[in-house]
Design a protein around this motif. Structure first.
Motif, PDB file in Angstrom:
ATOM      1  N   ALA A   1       0.814  -1.218   0.000  1.00  0.00           N
ATOM      2  CA  ALA A   1       0.000   0.000   0.000  1.00  0.00           C
ATOM      3  C   ALA A   1       0.854   1.278   0.000  1.00  0.00           C
ATOM      4  N   PRO A   2       1.844   1.426   0.884  1.00  0.00           N
ATOM      5  CA  PRO A   2       2.635   2.657   0.836  1.00  0.00           C
ATOM      6  C   PRO A   2       3.500   2.766  -0.409  1.00  0.00           C
ATOM      7  N   ALA A   3       3.963   1.629  -0.922  1.00  0.00           N
ATOM      8  CA  ALA A   3       4.773   1.673  -2.138  1.00  0.00           C
ATOM      9  C   ALA A   3       3.940   2.184  -3.309  1.00  0.00           C
ATOM     10  N   LEU A   4       2.710   1.692  -3.438  1.00  0.00           N
ATOM     11  CA  LEU A   4       1.824   2.174  -4.492  1.00  0.00           C
ATOM     12  C   LEU A   4       1.444   3.633  -4.263  1.00  0.00           C
ATOM     13  N   ALA A   5       1.154   3.989  -3.028  1.00  0.00           N
ATOM     14  CA  ALA A   5       0.755   5.361  -2.717  1.00  0.00           C
ATOM     15  C   ALA A   5       1.836   6.363  -3.100  1.00  0.00           C
ATOM     16  N   ALA A   6       3.080   5.953  -2.954  1.00  0.00           N
ATOM     17  CA  ALA A   6       4.205   6.838  -3.271  1.00  0.00           C
ATOM     18  C   ALA A   6       4.484   6.925  -4.759  1.00  0.00           C
ATOM     19  N   GLY A   7       3.757   6.143  -5.568  1.00  0.00           N
ATOM     20  CA  GLY A   7       3.920   6.220  -7.011  1.00  0.00           C
ATOM     21  C   GLY A   7       4.765   5.133  -7.618  1.00  0.00           C
ATOM     22  N   ASN A   8       4.992   4.057  -6.880  1.00  0.00           N
ATOM     23  CA  ASN A   8       5.815   2.954  -7.363  1.00  0.00           C
ATOM     24  C   ASN A   8       4.983   1.845  -7.992  1.00  0.00           C
ATOM     25  N   GLY A   9       5.633   1.021  -8.810  1.00  0.00           N
ATOM     26  CA  GLY A   9       5.096  -0.266  -9.191  1.00  0.00           C
ATOM     27  C   GLY A   9       5.539  -1.293  -8.167  1.00  0.00           C
ATOM     28  N   VAL A  10       4.825  -2.408  -8.085  1.00  0.00           N
ATOM     29  CA  VAL A  10       5.124  -3.407  -7.062  1.00  0.00           C
ATOM     30  C   VAL A  10       5.027  -4.808  -7.651  1.00  0.00           C
ATOM     31  N   VAL A  11       5.987  -5.652  -7.279  1.00  0.00           N
ATOM     32  CA  VAL A  11       5.912  -7.086  -7.539  1.00  0.00           C
ATOM     33  C   VAL A  11       6.049  -7.779  -6.191  1.00  0.00           C
ATOM     34  N   VAL A  12       5.094  -8.639  -5.846  1.00  0.00           N
ATOM     35  CA  VAL A  12       5.134  -9.330  -4.567  1.00  0.00           C
ATOM     36  C   VAL A  12       5.336 -10.818  -4.789  1.00  0.00           C
ATOM     37  N   LYS A  13       6.178 -11.409  -3.944  1.00  0.00           N
ATOM     38  CA  LYS A  13       6.367 -12.858  -3.919  1.00  0.00           C
ATOM     39  C   LYS A  13       5.924 -13.351  -2.541  1.00  0.00           C
ATOM     40  N   PRO A  14       4.679 -13.845  -2.432  1.00  0.00           N
ATOM     41  CA  PRO A  14       4.203 -14.332  -1.145  1.00  0.00           C
ATOM     42  C   PRO A  14       4.798 -15.689  -0.804  1.00  0.00           C
ATOM     43  N   ASP A  15       4.693 -16.060   0.456  1.00  0.00           N
ATOM     44  CA  ASP A  15       5.126 -17.385   0.887  1.00  0.00           C
ATOM     45  C   ASP A  15       4.327 -18.447   0.143  1.00  0.00           C
ATOM     46  N   LEU A  16       4.994 -19.526  -0.259  1.00  0.00           N
ATOM     47  CA  LEU A  16       4.325 -20.603  -1.001  1.00  0.00           C
ATOM     48  C   LEU A  16       3.164 -21.212  -0.219  1.00  0.00           C
ATOM     49  N   GLN A  17       3.244 -21.180   1.102  1.00  0.00           N
ATOM     50  CA  GLN A  17       2.209 -21.810   1.919  1.00  0.00           C
ATOM     51  C   GLN A  17       0.946 -20.960   2.018  1.00  0.00           C
ATOM     52  N   THR A  18       1.069 -19.670   1.687  1.00  0.00           N
ATOM     53  CA  THR A  18      -0.069 -18.750   1.816  1.00  0.00           C
ATOM     54  C   THR A  18      -0.107 -17.796   0.620  1.00  0.00           C
ATOM     55  N   PHE A  19       0.032 -18.353  -0.579  1.00  0.00           N
ATOM     56  CA  PHE A  19       0.143 -17.471  -1.742  1.00  0.00           C
ATOM     57  C   PHE A  19      -1.177 -16.804  -2.121  1.00  0.00           C
ATOM     58  N   ILE A  20      -2.297 -17.344  -1.629  1.00  0.00           N
ATOM     59  CA  ILE A  20      -3.584 -16.701  -1.913  1.00  0.00           C
ATOM     60  C   ILE A  20      -3.742 -15.463  -1.029  1.00  0.00           C
ATOM     61  N   SER A  21      -3.730 -15.669   0.274  1.00  0.00           N
ATOM     62  CA  SER A  21      -3.943 -14.549   1.194  1.00  0.00           C
ATOM     63  C   SER A  21      -2.784 -13.572   1.206  1.00  0.00           C
ATOM     64  N   GLY A  22      -1.594 -14.019   0.805  1.00  0.00           N
ATOM     65  CA  GLY A  22      -0.439 -13.130   0.792  1.00  0.00           C
ATOM     66  C   GLY A  22      -0.198 -12.436  -0.529  1.00  0.00           C
ATOM     67  N   GLY A  23      -0.962 -12.811  -1.580  1.00  0.00           N
ATOM     68  CA  GLY A  23      -0.686 -12.194  -2.878  1.00  0.00           C
ATOM     69  C   GLY A  23      -1.871 -12.144  -3.813  1.00  0.00           C
ATOM     70  N   LEU A  24      -2.445 -13.300  -4.154  1.00  0.00           N
ATOM     71  CA  LEU A  24      -3.457 -13.338  -5.210  1.00  0.00           C
ATOM     72  C   LEU A  24      -4.743 -12.619  -4.824  1.00  0.00           C
ATOM     73  N   ILE A  25      -5.168 -12.744  -3.571  1.00  0.00           N
ATOM     74  CA  ILE A  25      -6.380 -12.030  -3.163  1.00  0.00           C
ATOM     75  C   ILE A  25      -6.149 -10.526  -3.188  1.00  0.00           C
ATOM     76  N   ILE A  26      -4.921 -10.095  -2.903  1.00  0.00           N
ATOM     77  CA  ILE A  26      -4.599  -8.663  -2.955  1.00  0.00           C
ATOM     78  C   ILE A  26      -4.674  -8.162  -4.394  1.00  0.00           C
ATOM     79  N   ALA A  27      -4.185  -8.972  -5.332  1.00  0.00           N
ATOM     80  CA  ALA A  27      -4.285  -8.606  -6.745  1.00  0.00           C
ATOM     81  C   ALA A  27      -5.741  -8.438  -7.151  1.00  0.00           C
ATOM     82  N   SER A  28      -6.588  -9.335  -6.688  1.00  0.00           N
ATOM     83  CA  SER A  28      -8.010  -9.259  -7.009  1.00  0.00           C
ATOM     84  C   SER A  28      -8.642  -8.001  -6.422  1.00  0.00           C
ATOM     85  N   ILE A  29      -8.265  -7.670  -5.204  1.00  0.00           N
ATOM     86  CA  ILE A  29      -8.793  -6.467  -4.544  1.00  0.00           C
ATOM     87  C   ILE A  29      -8.365  -5.208  -5.285  1.00  0.00           C
TER      88      ILE A  29
END
Length: 489
Positions: free
Chosen positions: A169-197
């Motif tokens: 959130a702060p990285a985007l707010a500051a005008g950056n692009g973001v690539v996230v690598k969530p933990d393999l055990q929680t890749f939905i709640s740590g990444g994919l659901i955020i992309a959907s949101i």
């Protein structure tokens, strides 16, 4: 209660370049419920080529995003917070099923994430240009706060939604692009659901990307890729040190929130019942799988026995089991490997002189609360960050002894002090070598407008409020010579 798994089949794609698509790796990862080990969904993993595509996409779209008005960037973030609230039930279910969160913890994680997004929605308006005086006649010095470009975020399994969003959130707010690598055990709640949101909130496609990859295949490519200028990592100290070395070698900025060996100091004049209640919460929340969780409870010798008695009675009130049951407070650990490691530390500590007054059953990845007394700092259970529901209660002969025990650790993330003298407690707090400490409260505290971070082996940098802006921006001096300056040539 049965675990709902039918809704997880949609989460089988990477999110790269604004598209939901298969990863290019030949490997497939099975996402499993940590309680009953049922398979939730399979995903074809990302390759090094996918990482490059994600960073290239973020860099391309970021150029226009940087020029987007503060009002629009802020509005999209506020919309994301609204979407998150509207989808609360879905996200809580994902957190319960994918990460073993209790309903209370999952809802708190959603609350933390919403609060952070709303806080960081104000950051675009804080990137004002400063004018600084000059010793040179006719010169105007301007100081600009600019986005770094692209930020790489690596997030952990324990608070996957929040600890990803805290950097995204702060990285985007500051005008950056973001690539996230969530933990393999929680890749939905740590990444994919955020992309959907973010997609639903109207974020430009391609600006935000999610890479679900296995480190054994992609190696250090996520960190060493030339595009990201900042790497934000939350996880273990050993991995954090490695990432810091890579960033140093490649002259990248790094923000690290690492392990903790957090203390609660209970002084002689403390309210024993209140301290014990706080200690039970701060120790056993999310099975102790929190970087801020209490690892060591240091109690003055004169009230030690009474504290242990009250603490044990309150611990016996905890319900352990399937986190799909709303009454459960202690659910499964993330893996059997973690159980085995902690069990070995318990056994070693008992051989070293610790007394086990409660040792709950272990079944699969479910570990009921354990209480060890007569613990000393040199025992395995006190030296290591447990990430498990094991309370290590250490006696201290005096206030000075308690302070020394607290500081005898390579970590310095969070902590707490219980005492009847509030002003004196602040004096004690300032003697503890830690990034955060709380008086008459437990160690697991999180607020969006204060600096969150540790000292020593617990990390570098701070998240929260304007401190996050400092992590994800760069400062540029532009001087403007408004009248001719004389030169000797």
């Amino acid at each position: 209660m049965t675990t709902i798994t039918t809704t997880f089949t949609q989460w089988s794609n990477q999110y790269i370049g604004g598209e939901w698509r298969k990863g290019q790796s030949h490997s497939v990862n099975s996402n499993q419920n940590p309680f009953d080990h049922s398979e939730l969904v399979k995903i074809q993993l990302a390759s090094v080529e996918d990482i490059d595509a994600a960073y290239q996409s973020a860099a391309k779209v970021q150029k226009d995003w940087q020029k987007t008005s503060p009002e629009k960037r802020s509005a999209i973030l506020k919309k994301a917070a609204e979407v998150l609230e509207n989808r609360r039930d879905e996200i809580v279910q994902i957190l319960v099923t994918e990460s073993g969160s209790s309903f209370a913890k999952a809802n708190a994680e959603v609350d933390f994430s919403i609060a952070d997004i709303n806080e960081f929605a104000g950051l675009p308006f804080q990137m004002e240009t400063e004018v600084v005086s000059s010793v040179i006649p006719g010169k105007e010095n301007r100081v600009y706060h600019l986005p770094v470009g692209v930020v790489g975020v690596i997030s952990p399994f324990n608070f996957p939604l929040y600890l990803s969003m805290r950097a995204i959130a702060p990285a985007l707010a500051a005008g950056n692009g973001v690539v996230v690598k969530p933990d393999l055990q929680t890749f939905i709640s740590g990444g994919l659901i955020i992309a959907s949101i973010l997609e639903e909130a109207g974020l430009p496609k391609g600006l935000f990307n999610v890479i679900v990859a296995d480190i054994s295949e992609v190696g250090d490519s996520f960190v060493e890729h030339p595009i990201p200028k900042v790497i934000s990592f939350t996880g273990s100290t050993s991995v954090g040190k490695h990432i810091s070395e890579l960033c140093g070698k490649n002259l990248k900025k790094v923000a690290l929130e690492l392990g903790g060996n957090n203390v609660m100091i209970v002084l002689e004049d403390a309210d024993i019942h209140q301290a014990a209640s706080a200690a039970v919460f701060g120790k056993f929340l999310h099975q102790g799988q929190i970087c801020m969780a209490l690892n060591r409870i240091i109690v003055h010798r004169n009230i030690y026995d009474e504290f242990v008695k009250v603490f044990k009675a309150k611990t016996e009130m905890i319900k352990s089991g399937n986190p799909a049951d709303p009454e459960v407070f202690v659910g499964p650990l993330i893996s059997k490997k973690q159980i085995d490691k902690v069990q070995a530390w318990i056994d070693d500590s008992i051989r070293e002189g610790a007394i086990c007054i409660q040792r709950g059953n272990v079944k699969g990845t479910l570990m009921e609360p354990v209480i060890l007394t007569n613990v000393s700092n040199d025992m395995a259970i006190a030296r290591n960050e447990q990430f498990a529901p094991v309370a290590a209660i250490i006696p201290a002969e005096s206030e000075e002894d308690a302070i020394a025990i607290a500081n005898e650790s390579e970590y310095g993330l969070s902590g707490s002090i219980f005492t009847g003298d509030l002003e004196h407690s602040v004096e004690v707090a300032l003697q503890i070598h830690t990034g955060m400490i709380h008086v008459n409260d437990q160690s697991v505290n999180c607020e969006s407008n204060v600096p969150f971070g540790g000292e020593k082996s617990s990390g570098l940098g701070r998240y929260g409020g304007h401190w996050s802006l400092e992590e994800f921006t760069t400062t540029r001096w532009v001087s403007v010579q408004k009248e001719n300056r004389p030169f000797p040539f």
